[in-house]
Scaffold this active site. Structure first.
Site, PDB file in Angstrom:
ATOM      1  N   LEU A 107     -21.119 -33.618  -7.497  1.00 16.16           N
ATOM      2  CA  LEU A 107     -20.832 -34.971  -7.988  1.00 16.16           C
ATOM      3  C   LEU A 107     -20.365 -34.872  -9.435  1.00 16.16           C
ATOM      4  O   LEU A 107     -21.024 -34.224 -10.250  1.00 16.16           O
ATOM      5  CB  LEU A 107     -22.088 -35.843  -7.893  1.00 16.16           C
ATOM      6  CG  LEU A 107     -21.988 -37.252  -8.487  1.00 16.16           C
ATOM      7  CD1 LEU A 107     -20.946 -38.083  -7.755  1.00 16.16           C
ATOM      8  CD2 LEU A 107     -23.356 -37.943  -8.430  1.00 16.16           C
ATOM      9  N   ILE A 138     -23.712 -30.857 -10.563  1.00 12.57           N
ATOM     10  CA  ILE A 138     -23.011 -31.859 -11.356  1.00 12.57           C
ATOM     11  C   ILE A 138     -21.740 -31.208 -11.906  1.00 12.57           C
ATOM     12  O   ILE A 138     -21.790 -30.130 -12.492  1.00 12.57           O
ATOM     13  CB  ILE A 138     -23.894 -32.376 -12.515  1.00 12.57           C
ATOM     14  CG1 ILE A 138     -25.227 -32.927 -11.969  1.00 12.57           C
ATOM     15  CG2 ILE A 138     -23.137 -33.435 -13.302  1.00 12.57           C
ATOM     16  CD1 ILE A 138     -25.102 -34.070 -10.992  1.00 12.57           C
ATOM     17  N   LYS A 139     -20.622 -31.886 -11.714  1.00  8.16           N
ATOM     18  CA  LYS A 139     -19.333 -31.331 -12.148  1.00  8.16           C
ATOM     19  C   LYS A 139     -19.025 -31.759 -13.585  1.00  8.16           C
ATOM     20  O   LYS A 139     -19.061 -32.943 -13.910  1.00  8.16           O
ATOM     21  CB  LYS A 139     -18.209 -31.791 -11.218  1.00  8.16           C
ATOM     22  CG  LYS A 139     -18.328 -31.241  -9.808  1.00  8.16           C
ATOM     23  CD  LYS A 139     -17.250 -31.783  -8.887  1.00  8.16           C
ATOM     24  CE  LYS A 139     -15.909 -31.106  -9.107  1.00  8.16           C
ATOM     25  NZ  LYS A 139     -14.913 -31.509  -8.078  1.00  8.16           N
ATOM     26  N   ILE A 140     -18.720 -30.756 -14.411  1.00  3.77           N
ATOM     27  CA  ILE A 140     -18.349 -30.974 -15.811  1.00  3.77           C
ATOM     28  C   ILE A 140     -17.032 -30.242 -16.069  1.00  3.77           C
ATOM     29  O   ILE A 140     -16.900 -29.072 -15.714  1.00  3.77           O
ATOM     30  CB  ILE A 140     -19.440 -30.449 -16.766  1.00  3.77           C
ATOM     31  CG1 ILE A 140     -20.739 -31.250 -16.592  1.00  3.77           C
ATOM     32  CG2 ILE A 140     -18.970 -30.488 -18.223  1.00  3.77           C
ATOM     33  CD1 ILE A 140     -21.903 -30.740 -17.435  1.00  3.77           C
TER      34      ILE A 140
END
Length: 364
Positions: A107, A138-140
């Site tokens: 996400l 978690i996508k960064i």
């Protein structure tokens, strides 16, 4: 019965994730079938995927109506919609996660935070806590601001998928952020054996940008070669970094390598084979996240074999030739990063508008 070609890729150490998510995929049982029959081992999402899912169906309308009475902020509504899907998908992948290092669902933080380190950290931690699944990433983005956020969130114990990665120099910085984050955590006596991370290289966009330039410079034979050459070089960096003494010390405490993930692997040039970016990059300890169309194509006519370390000399020559004809890959990567952020900002804004349009008549 013929062996499923998607499943066969596991024999060469590569895991296939699906670069697609919508509510119907989960409710219909199709995702469960893809996991069981094709051996799909994880899933990625992004703002464009969610924009299409929410705006082109009525699957989300009921929940939007329920949330509209609670939230006035469309972004808050979107993330609750997304979290519901991510949780349900993560639960389907949980048996895989329980067995090995796969089964992750990703996400993404808001693309508007791409140059905001503190905002990225804050939202990443909030999303991690709200999703509340150990097999979520978690996508960064791999922006300059993102690098500091990656280090900090790794040190906080989050699983992180580094996205919008285009250049080899930036990849080196991404591995540094990961290792430093683990070391920061060790320094305060916290465990690191549960933290997973992937570095997602976006491939087809590289060729889309460079190929017209190669034509102009009279080098048409290099078309479609640059992205794969970059990926092969990246894999060599991966092998070096994650066999280093520095990582070995962390691995002794349970650290996992930050695997490379091939993204943007749907073929955009119709003159290329539709399985181009799958066939060329099959190799150990790698992931390829592919759109549904590419998955179906590979299931139908793929040719599984380990090729990631074939023709390394040719890959090196390709990148050297770029320098000789005046193409600066760092500049290309910077341009692609800027364009990538914009390509996510636009659908993100569109999906917020779609939510506004859908909730309007509900609360009127």
């Amino acid at each position: 019965m013929e062996t499923n070609k998607i499943k066969q890729l596991q024999e060469f150490g590569q895991r296939i994730w699906l670069d697609f998510l919508d509510r119907n995929l989960i409710r219909s049982g199709q995702l469960k079938k893809l996991i069981e029959e094709d051996g799909v081992r994880g899933m990625t999402s992004n703002p464009a995927i969610f924009e299409k899912a929410i705006s082109s169906s009525n699957d989300y309308d009921q929940q939007i109506g329920q949330l509209a009475a609670i939230h006035q902020d469309n972004e808050a509504i979107f993330y609750q919609l997304a979290i519901t899907d991510i949780q349900n998908a993560a639960d389907l992948f949980n048996p895989i996660f329980a067995r090995d290092e796969d089964g992750y669902v990703s996400l993404e933080v808001s693309p508007h935070l791409a140059h905001d380190t503190n905002g990225t950290i804050k939202q990443a931690v909030e999303l991690w806590r709200k999703v509340d699944r150990k097999n979520v990433m978690i996508k960064i983005p791999a922006t300059t601001a993102g690098l500091s956020a990656i280090r900090r969130t790794i040190s906080e114990g989050l699983n992180i998928n580094i996205t919008l990665l285009f250049g080899l120099d930036r990849y080196e910085e991404v591995t540094e952020a990961y290792l430093s984050g683990l070391e920061d955590r060790v320094a305060v006596g916290l465990p690191i054996d549960h933290i997973a991370s992937v570095a997602s290289f976006f491939l087809s966009r590289i060729d889309v940008l460079i190929d017209p330039i190669l034509e102009e410079k009279g080098e048409p034979q290099m078309k479609g070669e640059v992205a794969i050459a970059c990926a092969k070089q990246a894999y060599q960096i991966y092998k070096r970094v994650f066999s280093s003494d520095r990582f070995m010390k962390l691995q002794a405490m349970g650290a996992m390598p930050q695997r490379v993930l091939w993204a943007s692997t749907g073929t955009k040039d119709p003159s290329f084979p539709d399985t181009k970016y799958v066939e060329a990059l099959i190799g150990p300890e790698t992931i390829n996240t592919i759109p549904m169309e590419t998955l179906k194509a590979y299931r139908d006519h793929g040719h599984p074999a380990s090729r990631l370390e074939h023709d390394l000399d040719k890959a090196d020559q390709t990148l050297q030739q770029l320098k000789l004809i005046g193409i600066n890959l760092q500049n290309i990567a910077s341009q692609l990063e800027d364009e990538g952020i914009e390509k996510f900002n636009k659908p993100y804004d569109q999906l917020l508008k779609a939510i506004e349009d859908k909730k309007g008549p509900v609360i009127a």
